[in-house]
Design a protein around this motif. Structure first.
Motif, PDB file in Angstrom:
ATOM      1  N   LEU A  54      -3.307   0.693 -10.418  1.00 49.50           N
ATOM      2  CA  LEU A  54      -2.220   1.687 -10.490  1.00 49.50           C
ATOM      3  C   LEU A  54      -2.362   2.545 -11.737  1.00 49.50           C
ATOM      4  N   THR A  55      -2.793   1.931 -12.842  1.00 48.78           N
ATOM      5  CA  THR A  55      -3.008   2.708 -14.068  1.00 48.78           C
ATOM      6  C   THR A  55      -4.089   3.759 -13.829  1.00 48.78           C
ATOM      7  N   LEU A  61       7.487   4.708  -9.375  1.00 46.41           N
ATOM      8  CA  LEU A  61       6.390   3.772  -9.121  1.00 46.41           C
ATOM      9  C   LEU A  61       6.787   2.376  -9.590  1.00 46.41           C
ATOM     10  N   GLY A 104      -4.095  -5.281  -9.391  1.00 45.25           N
ATOM     11  CA  GLY A 104      -3.308  -4.202  -8.787  1.00 45.25           C
ATOM     12  C   GLY A 104      -2.734  -3.297  -9.858  1.00 45.25           C
ATOM     13  N   LEU A 105      -2.238  -3.910 -10.959  1.00 48.13           N
ATOM     14  CA  LEU A 105      -1.669  -3.098 -12.045  1.00 48.13           C
ATOM     15  C   LEU A 105      -2.743  -2.207 -12.676  1.00 48.13           C
ATOM     16  N   MET A 150      -4.990  -2.695  -3.692  1.00 42.25           N
ATOM     17  CA  MET A 150      -3.643  -3.261  -3.836  1.00 42.25           C
ATOM     18  C   MET A 150      -3.422  -4.370  -2.807  1.00 42.25           C
ATOM     19  N   LYS A 203       0.815  -1.211   0.000  1.00 38.50           N
ATOM     20  CA  LYS A 203       0.000   0.000   0.000  1.00 38.50           C
ATOM     21  C   LYS A 203       0.850   1.265   0.000  1.00 38.50           C
ATOM     22  N   PRO A 209       1.325   2.798  -3.973  1.00 39.21           N
ATOM     23  CA  PRO A 209       0.428   3.812  -4.556  1.00 39.21           C
ATOM     24  C   PRO A 209       0.427   5.124  -3.756  1.00 39.21           C
ATOM     25  N   PHE A 221      -7.927   2.561  -4.426  1.00 42.97           N
ATOM     26  CA  PHE A 221      -6.629   2.315  -5.053  1.00 42.97           C
ATOM     27  C   PHE A 221      -5.665   1.655  -4.063  1.00 42.97           C
ATOM     28  N   LEU A 245       7.466  -0.808  -7.194  1.00 40.89           N
ATOM     29  CA  LEU A 245       6.559  -1.929  -7.388  1.00 40.89           C
ATOM     30  C   LEU A 245       7.344  -3.226  -7.632  1.00 40.89           C
ATOM     31  N   PHE A 299       3.402   7.248  -4.666  1.00 39.40           N
ATOM     32  CA  PHE A 299       3.233   7.825  -5.994  1.00 39.40           C
ATOM     33  C   PHE A 299       2.278   9.005  -5.956  1.00 39.40           C
ATOM     34  N   LEU A 337      -4.875   4.970 -11.002  1.00 36.03           N
ATOM     35  CA  LEU A 337      -4.348   5.929 -10.024  1.00 36.03           C
ATOM     36  C   LEU A 337      -3.553   7.039 -10.728  1.00 36.03           C
TER      37      LEU A 337
END
Lengths: 408, 296
Positions: free
Chosen positions: B168-169, B139, B164-165, B236, B92, B95, B232, B143, B98, B171
Motif C-alpha cells: 500500500l505504501t 485508505l 500488504g502494508l 494484498m 482488493k 487499494p 498491488f 483498511l 484508493f 501504491l
C-alpha cells in the motif's frame, strides 16, 4: 551594489489562437498541420504570436524600490509574473535571489468553506510561511485585519472587504528577501487603505529590493527610488519616478490632442525647469511651450493653466488668461512662464495647460501635463492662494525640443 | 516593431531541474502539502453528510459490484462461492478504491486550482501530491475496517499482512506518479479526465479486482499480472487473506493446469514501476510547469 533582482534582455511571447486544449482537437489539428505541410505551406505562418515583453532590462539592488508604470497591456503584469516565477521568459535571463514575497492577489488561496483561522494557515503556507511563523504572528495578523470576531466563520460569509483585509494582513507579515507589489494599495475602506499603505511603506523601506506596479501614480512617486515606463512591451523611458510619470502623462495627452483637428493652438511641452518637487508654500516655476497656428479663434477662448490633485483629479486651481488679460496667442511659437506660490497641502498634483472656452464652460484643448510633488513645508492655513505671476514671451525660440531639466 | 524577435542566443533554455532539487523543494514545501491536504480533507468530510462513513462507500460499492459479478459467474459455472474469495474481494477493493479515487481527484486538481497557479508561485507539485495524500485517511479507515472484519468472517490475521502494508505504501507512490503526469496532461488537454474515467472502468476488469487470475487460465493470468497495477492488488489478496510470504512463488492447481498467481519478481516489479512512475512524473511535471500559467 550587487543587484538581487534583475531582468537582462527579457522577452516574452504569447501565442494567439490555433492552440488546442483537448486531445479531441489536437488530433485533427495535427492531421491538418501535416496536410498543410504536404501542400508546401508552413504551419508556423498560421500561428499568430504576440510579444508581451520586448528586450526589457532592469536591476533592483538592496534598498531600492522600482516602480513600473504604463498603460493597460504594456506588460506590467507579465513582468511581475516572470519575476514571481509564475511564467518563464521566452528569451533573456531573470535573476531573483531569495524568498520572494508578493503582495498580489492576497486572498487567491482562500477556500470559501474554510474558516478565517484555517484560511490564515492555508494562505500563509501558499505564500511560503512556515506553520510556526504563522502561529507566532497569528494574533498580529488577525489584529491587523480586524476580523477577530469572525475567526471561526467560513470566509464565504465574509464581505469582500473583510476577505481582502485578511489576505492583505497575511501577506503583510511575510519577511521576504524580495518584495513584489501589484495594485494591492486599494484594499478595503479608506482607513484600511491608509493602514495598508503605511505597512507597505514600512516593508518597502526595510532594505529588501522592491518592485511596485500601480496605476496610482502618486503612490509610485512617493514609494519608489526609480521607475521604468513600459509601453507595448518595451521600456519607453527609465529614471526618476517623476521623470517617468511625466513622460507617461505627456504620452496620454499626445494621443488626445489629435482628437481636436480644429485646434488653433498646440501646447507642446509642460515642464518645471527648477524641479517638480516643492515645499508647501514654496515657489514653483512651470513653463508651457506651444505653437499657435490660426487667427480665427473664438473670442471666448483663452489660455489657462489648471492644477488638479493627482489622485482624485479634482480641481485645485485654474488660472485663466481671461482673468489676467492674457489673450490667446495669434501665431508662432510661444512660451508661458508661470511662477506659483504653492500654498497647498503636501501631496501630489498635476498641472496642465488648457484652452478655456468661457462661453461653453469647457476645455476645447488640453496640453501635456506635469507631475508636481508638494512636500511638507511651512505651516499651511486657509484657502488656496497661488499668487501667480505670468510672463509672456512672444515668438520665443521653440523650446519644445529643449532637454528636460527636472529634478526628482 | 511587431516583427521584432529576440536574437536566438538569448532564448531561455527549457526549465531543467535535477530530481534531487525537485525532491528537496518538495520537502521544503511539506507544510504547504500538509495545508492543501487538510483543506481537501476538511472540505470533503464537511460536505458529506456521512462523514467518515464516506471512506467506506467506495470500497463497499466495489465489493457489492464484485459480489454480484461473482454470483452471476458461479451460477453460470455452477460452482459455489468460497468465503475466502469474498474476503479477497474486500481486501482488493481497498487499494483499488484508493487508486481510482485518488487519481480521479488528483487529475482534476491542477485545473481546479488554475486560478491560484496563475497568480501565486509555490511548488506546484504540492497540488496533485496533496490531492493523492488527502485520500490516505479513506485508505486507512477502509483498511482498518477490513482487517477487523476478516477474523469475523473466518479469515485469521496473518503476520504476512505486513507485506500488504508495504504494498500500500508503494501504491501511494505509484498513484502520485500517475497523478503528476495526468494532472498536468489534463491542464493541456481538458478531456484527459474523461479518458481516465473510461480507462478506470476497464481497469477494474483488467486488473485482479473482480477476477482472480486463475479464472483466466495460464496465459490470461500471466497477462493480467503483468499489468503495472496488478501486483498491488493481487499482492494484498495473497499476503493478507491467503497469508503467503510474497517472497515465495504461489501456484494454484486448477482444472486448466497449474497457474502462477504470485511470483517474487512481482514485488520487484511493484517497486520498479512505482519509483519509475514517480520519477518520470516529477520530471515531466517540472519540465512543463513553466507553461502552466499560460494554460490556466
Amino acid at each position: 551594489m550587487i543587484p538581487l533582482l534583475s531582468f537582462d534582455r527579457v522577452w516574452k511571447r504569447f501565442r494567439i489562437g490555433d492552440t488546442h486544449d483537448s486531445l479531441r482537437d489536437l488530433i485533427p489539428g495535427l492531421a491538418k498541420t501535416l496536410l498543410r505541410k504536404g501542400a508546401g505551406e508552413s504551419s508556423a505562418k498560421h500561428k499568430r504570436v504576440f510579444w508581451a515583453l520586448r528586450d526589457v532590462s532592469f536591476e533592483v539592488g538592496p534598498g531600492e524600490v522600482l516602480g513600473i508604470i504604463g498603460p493597460n497591456g504594456a506588460g506590467k503584469s507579465t513582468t511581475l509574473k516572470i519575476l514571481n516565477r509564475i511564467m518563464d521568459p521566452t528569451a533573456g535571463a531573470v535573476r531573483a535571489e531569495g524568498k520572494i514575497g508578493s503582495l498580489i492577489e492576497v486572498s487567491a488561496g482562500f477556500h470559501p468553506d474554510l474558516t478565517g483561522r484555517q484560511n490564515i494557515y492555508l494562505q500563509g503556507a501558499i505564500m511560503g510561511m512556515r506553520k510556526s511563523e504563522v502561529e507566532q504572528k497569528f494574533d498580529e495578523i488577525v489584529d491587523f485585519a480586524g476580523t477577530v470576531e469572525f475567526l471561526d466563520t467560513p470566509v464565504k460569509r465574509y464581505s469582500s472587504g473583510m476577505n481582502a483585509r485578511l489576505g492583505f494582513a497575511i501577506a503583510a507579515h511575510l519577511e521576504p528577501d524580495i518584495l513584489i507589489i501589484d495594485e494591492v494599495l486599494s484594499v478595503g475602506d479608506a482607513a484600511f487603505q491608509q493602514k495598508a499603505f503605511e505597512r507597505i511603506k514600512q516593508m518597502a523601506t526595510g532594505g529588501a529590493p522592491v518592485v511596485l506596479v500601480s496605476h496610482q501614480l502618486d503612490r509610485i512617486s512617493e514609494l519608489c527610488s526609480k521607475a521604468i515606463l513600459l509601453d507595448r512591451g518595451a521600456i519607453r523611458t527609465s529614471g526618476t519616478p517623476v521623470h517617468c510619470i511625466n513622460t507617461y502623462l505627456n504620452s496620454l495627452t499626445e494621443d488626445s490632442d489629435s482628437a481636436h483637428p480644429g485646434a488653433v493652438i498646440r501646447y507642446e511641452r509642460t515642464f518645471a525647469p527648477d524641479g517638480a518637487v516643492v515645499d508647501s508654500g514654496g515657489q514653483l516655476t512651470l513653463v508651457v511651450s506651444g505653437y499657435a497656428e490660426a487667427t480665427n479663434a473664438p473670442s471666448t477662448w483663452s489660455p489657462a493653466l489648471r492644477i488638479v490633485e493627482a489622485d482624485s483629479r479634482s480641481e485645485v486651481h485654474t488660472i485663466t488668461g481671461l482673468q489676467r488679460g492674457v489673450p490667446l496667442p495669434v501665431s508662432g511659437a510661444f512660451e508661458y512662464h508661470f511662477s506659483l506660490q504653492m500654498n497647498v497641502p503636501a501631496g501630489r498634483y498635476t498641472a496642465f495647460p488648457i484652452v478655456w472656452d468661457a462661453a461653453g464652460q469647457r476645455d476645447p484643448i488640453t496640453g501635456p501635463s506635469v507631475h508636481i510633488e508638494v512636500v511638507e513645508g511651512k505651516a499651511f492655513f486657509g484657502p488656496v492662494q497661488l499668487n501667480t505671476e505670468w510672463r509672456v514671451i512672444q515668438n520665443a525660440a521653440v523650446r519644445a525640443s529643449a532637454p528636460a531639466r527636472q529634478r526628482a | 516593431m511587431d516583427g521584432l524577435a529576440p536574437p536566438p542566443s538569448l532564448l531561455t533554455p527549457r526549465r531543467k531541474t535535477s530530481l534531487a532539487k525537485i525532491i528537496a523543494e518538495l520537502w521544503e514545501s511539506r507544510e504547504l502539502v500538509e495545508q492543501f491536504m487538510l483543506r481537501d480533507i476538511t472540505i470533503r468530510y464537511h460536505q458529506a453528510i456521512m462523514g467518515f462513513a464516506w471512506a467506506l462507500m467506495m470500497p463497499l460499492l466495489i465489493v457489492g459490484a464484485g459480489l454480484v459479478f461473482r454470483v452471476v459467474l458461479s451460477t453460470l459455472a455452477d460452482t459455489p462461492i468460497q468465503g475466502a474469495s469474498i474476503a479477497g474481494l474486500a481486501v482488493k477493493a481497498v487499494p483499488w478504491a484508493f487508486f481510482a479515487g485518488g487519481l480521479s481527484t488528483a487529475t482534476q486538481s491542477l485545473l481546479a486550482q488554475a486560478n491560484l497557479i496563475g497568480k501565486v508561485y509555490f511548488t506546484r507539485e504540492s497540488i496533485p501530491i496533496a490531492s493523492v495524500l488527502a485520500q490516505a485517511p479513506d485508505l486507512v479507515v477502509s483498511l482498518v475496517v477490513v482487517l477487523i472484519a476478516l477474523p469475523i468472517v473466518g479469515v485469521p490475521m496473518h503476520l504476512t499482512t505486513l507485506w500488504g502494508l508495504a504494498l500500500l505504501t508503494l501504491l501511494i507512490l505509484f498513484t502520485m506518479g500517475w497523478a503528476l503526469l495526468l494532472s498536468c496532461a489534463n491542464l493541456f488537454f481538458r478531456d484527459v479526465k474523461y479518458i481516465l474515467q473510461i480507462a478506470l472502468n476497464f481497469g477494474v476488469f483488467a486488473t485482479p479486482v473482480f477476477f482472480e487470475p486463475q479464472m483466466l487460465g495460464q496465459k490470461g493470468a500471466a497477462i493480467m499480472l503483468a499489468l503495472p497495477l496488478s501486483p498491488f492488488i493481487q499482492g494484498m489478496d495473497v499476503a493478507v487473506v491467503q497469508g503467503r510470504n510474497l517472497l515465495d512463488r504461489v501456484v494454484l492447481n486448477t482444472p486448466n493446469g497449474e497457474v502462477v498467481v504470485w511470483a517474487p519478481w512481482m514485488l520487484a516489479y511493484a517497486i520498479a514501476v512505482s519509483l519509475t512512475l514517480l520519477t518520470t512524473g516529477l520530471i515531466v511535471f517540472r519540465r512543463t510547469s513553466g507553461k502552466f500559467a499560460e494554460m490556466a
